[in-house]
Write a protein that holds these residues in place. Structure first.
Motif, PDB file in Angstrom:
ATOM      1  N   ARG A   2     100.181 -36.436 -24.012  1.00 47.28           N
ATOM      2  CA  ARG A   2      99.306 -36.502 -22.849  1.00 47.28           C
ATOM      3  C   ARG A   2      98.985 -37.943 -22.488  1.00 47.28           C
ATOM      4  O   ARG A   2      98.886 -38.298 -21.316  1.00 47.28           O
ATOM      5  CB  ARG A   2      98.028 -35.713 -23.112  1.00 47.28           C
ATOM      6  CG  ARG A   2      98.203 -34.224 -22.943  1.00 47.28           C
ATOM      7  CD  ARG A   2      96.969 -33.474 -23.362  1.00 47.28           C
ATOM      8  NE  ARG A   2      96.777 -33.524 -24.819  1.00 47.28           N
ATOM      9  CZ  ARG A   2      95.880 -32.791 -25.469  1.00 47.28           C
ATOM     10  NH1 ARG A   2      95.078 -31.991 -24.814  1.00 47.28           N
ATOM     11  NH2 ARG A   2      95.773 -32.868 -26.777  1.00 47.28           N
ATOM     12  N   HIS A  58      87.449 -30.769 -22.705  1.00 48.84           N
ATOM     13  CA  HIS A  58      88.339 -31.627 -21.920  1.00 48.84           C
ATOM     14  C   HIS A  58      87.920 -33.095 -21.994  1.00 48.84           C
ATOM     15  O   HIS A  58      88.643 -33.964 -21.520  1.00 48.84           O
ATOM     16  CB  HIS A  58      88.356 -31.175 -20.461  1.00 48.84           C
ATOM     17  CG  HIS A  58      89.056 -29.866 -20.252  1.00 48.84           C
ATOM     18  ND1 HIS A  58      90.290 -29.596 -20.777  1.00 48.84           N
ATOM     19  CD2 HIS A  58      88.694 -28.745 -19.574  1.00 48.84           C
ATOM     20  CE1 HIS A  58      90.669 -28.370 -20.433  1.00 48.84           C
ATOM     21  NE2 HIS A  58      89.708 -27.824 -19.709  1.00 48.84           N
ATOM     22  N   ASP A  90      92.206 -35.575 -24.765  1.00 45.09           N
ATOM     23  CA  ASP A  90      91.980 -35.025 -23.437  1.00 45.09           C
ATOM     24  C   ASP A  90      91.091 -35.915 -22.575  1.00 45.09           C
ATOM     25  O   ASP A  90      91.054 -35.769 -21.363  1.00 45.09           O
ATOM     26  CB  ASP A  90      91.330 -33.643 -23.542  1.00 45.09           C
ATOM     27  CG  ASP A  90      92.121 -32.609 -22.781  1.00 45.09           C
ATOM     28  OD1 ASP A  90      93.278 -32.893 -22.458  1.00 45.09           O
ATOM     29  OD2 ASP A  90      91.574 -31.534 -22.504  1.00 45.09           O
ATOM     30  N   ARG A 108      96.637 -28.032 -23.173  1.00 49.65           N
ATOM     31  CA  ARG A 108      95.246 -28.493 -23.176  1.00 49.65           C
ATOM     32  C   ARG A 108      94.294 -27.320 -22.964  1.00 49.65           C
ATOM     33  O   ARG A 108      93.166 -27.336 -23.477  1.00 49.65           O
ATOM     34  CB  ARG A 108      95.034 -29.592 -22.128  1.00 49.65           C
ATOM     35  CG  ARG A 108      95.141 -29.169 -20.697  1.00 49.65           C
ATOM     36  CD  ARG A 108      95.271 -30.374 -19.774  1.00 49.65           C
ATOM     37  NE  ARG A 108      94.055 -31.144 -19.697  1.00 49.65           N
ATOM     38  CZ  ARG A 108      93.194 -31.056 -18.697  1.00 49.65           C
ATOM     39  NH1 ARG A 108      93.415 -30.212 -17.708  1.00 49.65           N
ATOM     40  NH2 ARG A 108      92.108 -31.804 -18.683  1.00 49.65           N
TER      41      ARG A 108
END
Length: 693
Positions: free
Chosen positions: A127, A302, A307, A363
């Motif tokens: 990510r 998140h 994240d 995620r």
């Protein structure tokens, strides 16, 4: 795609190379002529001095001239040769500019394709790599697209100017030459205008990368207004080692979400920034504290670990890129110079789709896992099912209230609960396979998410998730917010006030549209002038031809046969009379209206009955080989009949099409006439909408 991105610049480069060769040849040719012509002039004058009977041909053996005359003729060519040499020397840099522009566009296109490919591959690594590679691409793409547009514009404009100079050097100032020159100048101006429009569109689009505040109908909840709610959220953040939100916003529409985008809250136009957690009040009425904890834990996840960078950086970048591309497509308006850059930008976004979806799914699974650690797997699974079935009744109540705002400002949250009490939940089977919406991501399917929580999707889970609104634990809203009903009423009042404002603005728009046409009759007349003058011009030509035949009757062999002469001249005079009568008949039509427009009806002397605007289903203005107003009438409406000798007017029953023909509309262009008819059509639609409100 490769045709627009790579092949077009390559072809422009080939054109530039060909033009460079031509420019070099022209320079060499005119340089040699500038050097040799004075020598030829001196040689001819010396020849004439030595031999007065000598003759010289200037490239055509069949035509010869005296040496002195030939010398004068050659000398007259010298200024033209000097001018052509100057122009040929100008063409050299233009050809190099075509090559340079094409090369710039080709290199930028190739770099853009390679960068999109490399960035998309890197994005699949992690990510963080997705965020970093997309950020790099977002910074580089405007430069690449700008280079392509500038390169293509430079190549096209310089190529057109090169050919315009060649045309200027080759044509004579005859009628055909002037037309060619005029066409070349127009083409050059079009190329310049197109290039400027493309560059301006790209320049204006860059500003759209700046994040814009999102507009939300909701209220920020202060710590002193709902201390239990704030403790609840902060406790979840602490247990997850997540970053707590800076602002809690309570509203009616949408689902739970977190964002770092600046928000503009209404009413009050309050702007909030930083980390915001949005909580939908209707869901707080239906979900218990454990289910809400799982959802809040999911959303705060998140902002945890890897994240965090994704949520903070990627969503704004991705949204900004989407806005920029949408604006580019909107501003392109068919500009060919933007076709290749647009395809490159679209290709770059498409290359990221797979990576974005891949990491979005992962995620969401990770956020589900972290959220379930707060309240347990079964409450998290129950929350997934319950939010799926809560959405339809809540949306139905809100949509109905927005479409028809009640006057007494009821509690819309309580109305949604009452609807479920009376009608029950919707069929769960229709929603277990549904994909939930989220501001930036595509969520996995609900059964797959429940399976990842290691919870069985059995009857016991469904019984818990589908309990009646008043069964089980108290709703989370009542437990976490002391004056819960008061908050629900205030949020409902805000929502209904926004709905009434939207209705008022729409009504004002409809009233303005309905009042945009005058109440008195607007009479339009046929533009018969050009057609009548064509008739009169033809009559003059026939009369002139008859007069010429009379004057030159002897040379053309008609002077000895009086009958034949009179017959021919009579035919020409008769044709002239017919054209004069036709022109006069056309001009008589100028006094008869073409159309009479009223707010309720449209009528024409060419039809036996008026047409009511409510009966018109569709319309169009035809021009080119013919001019006319085409009206498609609704089924079941009586069609008018076209009067006899009504030129260009016809009624086609099978298509329910009424065509009212004309030469044009006096004093109006086609676009002006189209806008006038559109205003009457829209006014009728506005009156109909107002009557139905």
């Amino acid at each position: 795609m490769l045709i627009s991105i790579l092949l077009v610049p390559l072809l422009l480069g080939v054109l530039g190379g060909w033009e460079r060769v031509r420019a070099q040849g022209s320079v060499a040719e005119y340089t040699a002529m500038q050097s040799s012509l004075p020598q030829q002039v001196r040689a001819m004058r010396e020849l004439g001095a030595r031999d007065s009977t000598a003759s010289v041909d200037l490239g055509n053996p069949d035509t010869v001239y005296a040496p002195a005359l030939a010398a004068d003729m050659v000398e007259e060519r010298l200024p033209s040769v000097r001018r052509s040499l100057i122009l040929a020397r100008v063409q050299g840099p233009l050809a190099w500019s075509v090559i340079g522009g094409a090369l710039l566009a080709l290199i930028c296109g190739a770099i853009g394709l390679a960068a999109a490919q490399i960035a998309a591959r890197r994005a699949m690594v992690s990510r963080d790599a997705l965020v970093a590679s997309f950020a790099a691409l977002q910074r580089a793409l405007p430069l690449v697209l700008g280079g392509m547009v500038i390169g293509l514009a430079l190549a096209v404009v310089c190529g057109v100017l090169f050919e315009l100079i060649s045309l200027w050097s080759s044509v004579t100032l005859s009628g055909g030459g002037v037309k060619l020159m005029f066409a070349g100048v127009v083409l050059a101006l079009v190329a310049l205008g197109t290039a400027w429009s493309a560059i301006r569109a790209l320049r204006e689009v860059v500003a759209l990368y700046t994040p814009q505040p999102g507009e939300v109908t909701g209220r920020a909840v202060g710590v002193d207004e709902a201390p239990a709610l704030w403790r609840f959220v902060q406790d979840i953040a602490g247990r997850q080692q997540a970053i707590a939100p800076d602002t809690l916003v309570l509203g009616l529409a949408q689902g739970f979400y977190v964002t770092e985008q600046d928000l503009l809250l209404s009413p009050g136009e309050r702007r909030v920034s930083g980390r915001t957690l949005y909580l939908p009040a209707p869901y707080l009425q239906f979900l218990d504290e454990g289910e809400v904890a799982a959802i809040v834990g999911h959303e705060l996840a998140h902002f945890t670990g890897e994240d965090t960078a994704y949520s903070r950086r990627f969503a704004p970048l991705f949204a900004g890129m989407g806005r920029a591309l949408a604006a580019m497509h909107s501003d392109a308006n068919g500009l060919l110079l933007l076709k290749g850059p647009l395809q490159l930008a679209d290709h770059a976004m498409e290359r990221f789709d797979l990576a974005v979806r891949h990491w979005s799914r992962l995620r969401e699974f990770e956020a589900d896992r972290l959220g379930s650690r707060v309240s347990g797997g079964r409450p998290a699974a129950s929350a997934l099912i319950r939010t799926a079935v809560v959405a339809p009744p809540v949306d139905a109540v809100l949509e109905d209230a927005f479409a028809n705002p009640p006057e007494d400002d009821p509690d819309l949250v309580a109305m949604a609960a009452q609807m479920v009490e009376e009608k029950g939940w919707p069929d769960i089977r229709a929603y277990l396979e549904d994909v939930q919406s989220h501001p930036t991501d595509t969520h996995p399917r609900t059964p797959e998410r429940i399976q990842r929580l290691d919870v069985a999707l059995d009857d016991a889970l469904l019984e818990t998730a589908l309990r009646a609104p008043r069964e089980g634990p108290r709703p989370a809203g009542e437990r976490l917010i002391a004056d819960w009903q008061d908050w629900c009423r205030r949020l409902s009042t805000d929502y209904l006030a926004e709905a009434r404002g939207a209705h008022a603005r729409h009504r004002q728009f409809l009233e303005q549209t309905a009042a945009a046409v005058p109440q008195e009759a607007v009479t339009l007349y046929n533009n018969v002038g050009p057609a009548s003058w064509v008739q009169f011009g033809a009559a003059i030509l026939f009369l002139a031809a008859g007069a010429a035949i009379w004057i030159f009757r002897q040379p053309i062999g008609l002077g000895h046969d009086t009958f034949e002469l009179r017959l021919v001249i009579g035919a020409f005079i008769g044709a002239a009379v017919i054209f004069v009568m036709g022109g006069a008949l056309i001009r008589r039509g100028a006094r008869t209206p073409y159309l009479i427009l009223l707010p309720e009806t449209l009528s024409s002397p060419q039809l036996d009955a008026p047409i009511a605007w409510p009966d018109v289903e569709a319309w169009g203005v035809a021009f080119g080989t013919r001019f006319g107003l085409d009206l498609v009438l609704e089924d079941g409406v009586a069609l008018p009949r076209a009067r006899r000798f009504a030129r260009g007017t016809a009624v086609r029953k099978a298509k329910r099409l009424v065509t009212i023909g004309a030469y044009g509309v006096r004093g109006m262009g086609v676009e002006d006439f189209r806008q006038l008819i559109e205003s009457y059509f829209q006014a009728e639609q506005a009156r109909r909408a107002l009557a139905e409100r």
